[in-house]
Design an enzyme around this catalytic site. Structure first.
Site, PDB file in Angstrom:
ATOM      1  N   PRO A 238     -30.006  72.972  83.476  1.00 29.94           N
ATOM      2  CA  PRO A 238     -29.833  74.319  82.924  1.00 29.94           C
ATOM      3  C   PRO A 238     -29.327  74.273  81.489  1.00 29.94           C
ATOM      4  O   PRO A 238     -28.792  73.247  81.037  1.00 29.94           O
ATOM      5  CB  PRO A 238     -28.782  74.951  83.864  1.00 29.94           C
ATOM      6  CG  PRO A 238     -28.759  74.090  85.075  1.00 29.94           C
ATOM      7  CD  PRO A 238     -29.149  72.726  84.638  1.00 29.94           C
ATOM      8  N   GLY A 240     -27.008  74.462  78.317  1.00 31.73           N
ATOM      9  CA  GLY A 240     -25.579  74.286  78.078  1.00 31.73           C
ATOM     10  C   GLY A 240     -24.917  73.197  78.878  1.00 31.73           C
ATOM     11  O   GLY A 240     -23.695  73.048  78.833  1.00 31.73           O
ATOM     12  N   GLY A 242     -25.348  69.917  78.526  1.00 32.05           N
ATOM     13  CA  GLY A 242     -25.026  68.723  77.750  1.00 32.05           C
ATOM     14  C   GLY A 242     -26.173  67.762  77.538  1.00 32.05           C
ATOM     15  O   GLY A 242     -25.943  66.579  77.269  1.00 32.05           O
ATOM     16  N   LYS A 243     -27.416  68.223  77.620  1.00 30.50           N
ATOM     17  CA  LYS A 243     -28.571  67.327  77.442  1.00 30.50           C
ATOM     18  C   LYS A 243     -28.638  66.822  75.993  1.00 30.50           C
ATOM     19  O   LYS A 243     -28.766  65.616  75.756  1.00 30.50           O
ATOM     20  CB  LYS A 243     -29.859  68.074  77.817  1.00 30.50           C
ATOM     21  CG  LYS A 243     -29.901  68.568  79.255  1.00 30.50           C
ATOM     22  CD  LYS A 243     -31.218  69.238  79.586  1.00 30.50           C
ATOM     23  CE  LYS A 243     -31.418  70.534  78.860  1.00 30.50           C
ATOM     24  NZ  LYS A 243     -30.437  71.578  79.238  1.00 30.50           N
ATOM     25  N   THR A 244     -28.540  67.747  75.048  1.00 32.60           N
ATOM     26  CA  THR A 244     -28.571  67.343  73.636  1.00 32.60           C
ATOM     27  C   THR A 244     -27.327  66.535  73.268  1.00 32.60           C
ATOM     28  O   THR A 244     -27.394  65.620  72.442  1.00 32.60           O
ATOM     29  CB  THR A 244     -28.688  68.594  72.740  1.00 32.60           C
ATOM     30  OG1 THR A 244     -29.798  69.381  73.186  1.00 32.60           O
ATOM     31  CG2 THR A 244     -28.908  68.214  71.297  1.00 32.60           C
ATOM     32  N   HIS A 460     -14.070 101.933  94.952  1.00 30.59           N
ATOM     33  CA  HIS A 460     -15.226 101.029  94.962  1.00 30.59           C
ATOM     34  C   HIS A 460     -14.765  99.572  94.868  1.00 30.59           C
ATOM     35  O   HIS A 460     -15.168  98.728  95.683  1.00 30.59           O
ATOM     36  CB  HIS A 460     -16.150 101.371  93.786  1.00 30.59           C
ATOM     37  CG  HIS A 460     -17.394 100.549  93.721  1.00 30.59           C
ATOM     38  ND1 HIS A 460     -18.626 101.023  94.139  1.00 30.59           N
ATOM     39  CD2 HIS A 460     -17.615  99.268  93.298  1.00 30.59           C
ATOM     40  CE1 HIS A 460     -19.540 100.068  93.960  1.00 30.59           C
ATOM     41  NE2 HIS A 460     -18.945  99.002  93.441  1.00 30.59           N
ATOM     42  N   GLU A 461     -13.898  99.298  93.891  1.00 29.18           N
ATOM     43  CA  GLU A 461     -13.426  97.916  93.704  1.00 29.18           C
ATOM     44  C   GLU A 461     -12.507  97.492  94.856  1.00 29.18           C
ATOM     45  O   GLU A 461     -12.522  96.329  95.269  1.00 29.18           O
ATOM     46  CB  GLU A 461     -12.697  97.774  92.364  1.00 29.18           C
ATOM     47  CG  GLU A 461     -13.548  98.073  91.143  1.00 29.18           C
ATOM     48  CD  GLU A 461     -14.796  97.210  91.046  1.00 29.18           C
ATOM     49  OE1 GLU A 461     -14.803  96.088  91.601  1.00 29.18           O
ATOM     50  OE2 GLU A 461     -15.786  97.666  90.454  1.00 29.18           O
ATOM     51  N   HIS A 464     -14.684  96.261  97.698  1.00 24.71           N
ATOM     52  CA  HIS A 464     -15.091  94.861  97.514  1.00 24.71           C
ATOM     53  C   HIS A 464     -13.970  93.913  97.927  1.00 24.71           C
ATOM     54  O   HIS A 464     -14.190  92.931  98.648  1.00 24.71           O
ATOM     55  CB  HIS A 464     -15.446  94.614  96.046  1.00 24.71           C
ATOM     56  CG  HIS A 464     -16.754  95.174  95.622  1.00 24.71           C
ATOM     57  ND1 HIS A 464     -17.928  94.920  96.290  1.00 24.71           N
ATOM     58  CD2 HIS A 464     -17.087  95.985  94.574  1.00 24.71           C
ATOM     59  CE1 HIS A 464     -18.932  95.537  95.678  1.00 24.71           C
ATOM     60  NE2 HIS A 464     -18.440  96.206  94.649  1.00 24.71           N
ATOM     61  N   ASP A 535     -24.507  95.653  92.352  1.00 25.18           N
ATOM     62  CA  ASP A 535     -24.357  95.142  93.721  1.00 25.18           C
ATOM     63  C   ASP A 535     -25.691  95.168  94.454  1.00 25.18           C
ATOM     64  O   ASP A 535     -26.061  94.205  95.141  1.00 25.18           O
ATOM     65  CB  ASP A 535     -23.330  95.984  94.493  1.00 25.18           C
ATOM     66  CG  ASP A 535     -21.975  96.048  93.802  1.00 25.18           C
ATOM     67  OD1 ASP A 535     -21.632  95.048  93.143  1.00 25.18           O
ATOM     68  OD2 ASP A 535     -21.291  97.063  93.912  1.00 25.18           O
TER      69      ASP A 535
END
Length: 670
Positions: A238, A240, A242-244, A460-461, A464, A535
């Protein structure tokens, strides 16, 4: 002595073609200024003084230049001896075959001037010679006629020099070098400070890349047993991760020439340029072998070739890919030239590019786990003035799913937040704020929100938080806030368990927790709102993945419609019938609706605790895990495991294996 002579020669100015342009311009200006007259300083006079000289008999000859309106006055020898004319002798810096005038002046209207000369000279015994002439500047006219051509030639030479890699141009950037490779060369003369010590985590990938460097440093160690050095390695993962960075570490560690470029560097608007650049790149690499070629974002040219290729840019890209395939494994030999490439879209690469003999190794660079994140934090925290009580293990746990680039961003953002608040060092709270800033966006405390909306967001929160606390496989809560961030009016932060495989009950618990917000609105207000958009998007994707990708639906069965190779194109046709499509839609809907009803049931059973939690949230705006423990009690499913280094972990596993073996032996004896 020889060196001194050489230095003297080196100090001598080298010929520059711009000198020619300077000389031509100087000559042109000289002829324009001096008009080709051959004199530099002639005394000027006025018409009235001239007529006075004329009456006194001092004038021997008058040259009237009709086209310029200038009269040249030549005095007699006797007149030149007079006191008033002693400074009239002209000063010449160029030798001249013709005598120079003593005076010059502008006469105005020619007819009036002629009449006045005639009236003055009537009474003179010795009349002066009156001569009419037209004066031209032959050199000036010549230069004026050829000046446009000189300018055109000069501009043409300048453009050609620029395009052919002359002044200010590098190889590959000009029209005559357009087929040259754009690769940057890193060798012993180029200082690359990145080493493998700067690459934290990625142990497996780093080990394979280090081996590639070892191949080039000590080839006899491997070829003595009959082995061949791999021709290529493909870094896949994916963005970011660290390939480069790994490739940069290879450039810093390898004591061999390292050619670095991007896949898009081969792409150009001119036909055949990509293939030419590939040839030139490998030609340079062979000349400097052993060497390494690094191609970043190789999917720009390595995309799978189509069966019905249309002409144009697609043709050009395929020609570039064909040339790359030939260079990597064709009739020609590429002794000691290793190609490293990086991409995050390995599924679209051409199969011929991926086969052994070209990219012999595929190195997967995944997102770091909790132990690797701790190591990455330690690398990025080196230049930061952090507080002594800051725990990198805690930070690693707070950032699940973060890539190496994300962690670097967290460290930088934390330093900026601490500096903004006037701190002398970066503390724990700055890092927590940085994580919140990156995940949720910037706080918008001044956003206008009505009390009823704020209450709806709080429940709502709280919904969750309640569902996630009650379910075994739901992610444990870290923090809940109703302070608007980015586009959201409220947010809840969780610490998901890092799993390699996911079971159906785990996915269903996560979906139920995601539906807890809408369920809480239904239970408390008997109304629902648009606040559950994110959601619904999340649970719909999960339910669709369960049915169509992972084969976790009993009605659809053990079948998947996912193509990991990316070679099939389902944009116009679906890989299933219309009846199956209807069945899939019904199954997705049933899964989501079941979890929604399940969330409603849990919240109705804990309605008083839900209300109490929402009231605390309305009062404080931000609540943490401790607030939930006060209301609900300790979570029954907590599994807290310390982070251990790799060596310690493997040692623990060995001890566990021995203990298990002892138990088995003992039970066998009994």
């Amino acid at each position: 002595m020889a060196n001194e002579k050489k230095n003297i020669k080196d100090k001598k100015p080298k010929f520059n073609p711009y000198w020619i342009y300077g000389i031509l311009i100087a000559l042109f200006l000289g002829f324009q200024l001096f008009g080709g007259s051959g004199y530099s300083d002639t005394n000027t006079t006025t018409p009235s003084e001239f007529f006075k000289f004329l009456k006194d008999g001092d004038v021997q000859k008058v040259d009237i230049i009709k086209n310029t309106g200038v009269a040249k006055v030549y005095l007699t020898k006797e007149a030149q001896q007079k006191e008033e004319h002693k400074n009239s002798k002209p000063q010449s810096f160029l030798p001249s075959a013709t005598p120079l005038p003593n005076y010059t002046f502008e006469f105005g209207d020619l007819q009036n001037f002629e009449n006045k000369i005639a009236s003055v000279t009537e009474t003179l015994k010795t009349k002066p010679t009156i001569k009419y002439d037209t004066e031209t500047n032959d050199w000036g006219n010549l230069l004026m006629s050829i000046l446009p051509f000189i300018l055109l030639i000069a501009v043409w030479i300048f453009i050609m020099r620029r395009m052919s890699g002359g002044a200010g141009g590098g190889a590959g950037g000009q029209i005559f070098n357009i087929g040259k490779s754009k690769a940057k060369l890193f060798d012993q003369n180029t200082e690359v400070k990145t080493t493998f010590k700067d690459v934290a985590g990625l142990e497996g990938a780093k080990e394979e890349v280090q081996e590639i460097v070892d191949f080039l440093k000590f080839p006899e160690k491997y070829t003595s047993l009959g082995g061949k050095i791999p021709k290529g390695a493909l870094l896949v993962g994916p963005p970011g991760t660290g390939k480069t960075l790994l490739a940069r570490a290879v450039a810093g560690e390898a004591k061999v020439p390292f050619f670095s470029l991007s896949g898009s560097d081969f792409v150009e608007m001119f036909v055949g340029v990509g293939a030419s650049r590939v040839r030139d790149l490998f030609k340079q690499a062979k000349e400097k072998s052993p060497s390494i070629i690094f191609i970043d974002e190789i999917d720009a040219i390595g995309r799978a070739r189509g069966k019905n290729a249309i002409s144009g840019s697609n043709d050009e890209r395929e020609n570039t890919l064909n040339q790359l395939l030939t260079e990597m494994d064709g009739f020609g030999t590429n002794a000691n030239v290793i190609v490293i490439a990086a991409t995050n879209r390995a599924d679209i690469l051409d199969k011929a590019l991926m086969r052994a003999g070209r990219f012999d190794r595929q190195i997967f660079v995944d997102l770091p786990d909790v132990r690797e994140r701790k190591e990455i934090f330690e690398v990025h925290l080196r230049p930061i003035k952090r507080s002594k009580e800051l725990d990198t293990e805690f930070l690693a746990k707070q950032t699940p799913g973060f890539s190496g680039a994300d962690i670097a961003n967290v460290c930088n953002e934390a330093a900026l937040i601490a500096a903004r608040n006037g701190k002398k060092e970066v503390g724990k709270q700055a890092f927590l704020d940085a994580v919140d800033r990156i995940i949720g966006g910037l706080e918008k405390k001044n956003k206008i929100i009505t009390p009823s909306e704020k209450k709806a967001v709080a429940f709502h929160e709280a919904g969750h938080a309640t569902i996630s606390w009650m379910l075994e496989h739901a992610a444990p809560l870290v923090k809940v806030t109703i302070v608007p961030r980015g586009r959201s009016l409220g947010a809840a932060w969780y610490l998901p368990e890092e799993r390699l495989i996911v079971r159906p009950e785990q996915m269903l618990d996560e979906m139920c927790a995601a539906m807890g917000g809408r369920a809480a609105e239904k239970v408390i207000f008997d109304k629902i709102s648009t606040g559950a958009l994110s959601d619904l998007e999340k649970v719909t994707k999960q339910a669709r993945a369960m049915v169509t990708i992972y084969g976790l639906s009993d009605k659809i069965g053990n079948i998947t419609y996912y193509d990991s190779s990316g070679q099939n194109d389902y944009s116009f046709t679906k890989p299933y019938s219309e009846q199956t499509a209807e069945l899939i839609d019904k199954e997705i809907s049933n899964i989501i609706e079941t979890q929604y009803q399940r969330a409603i049931k849990i919240l109705e059973e804990n309605k008083d605790k839900l209300t109490e939690l929402a009231e605390v949230l309305l009062d404080k705006e931000v609540i943490f895990k401790d607030n939930l423990e006060k209301i609900f009690g300790k979570r029954a499913f907590e599994k807290e495991e310390p982070i251990k280094p790799a060596s310690e972990t493997s040692e623990t596993f060995n001890k566990a294996d021995k203990a298990e073996e002892a138990k088995t032996t003992e039970s066998g004896e009994n």
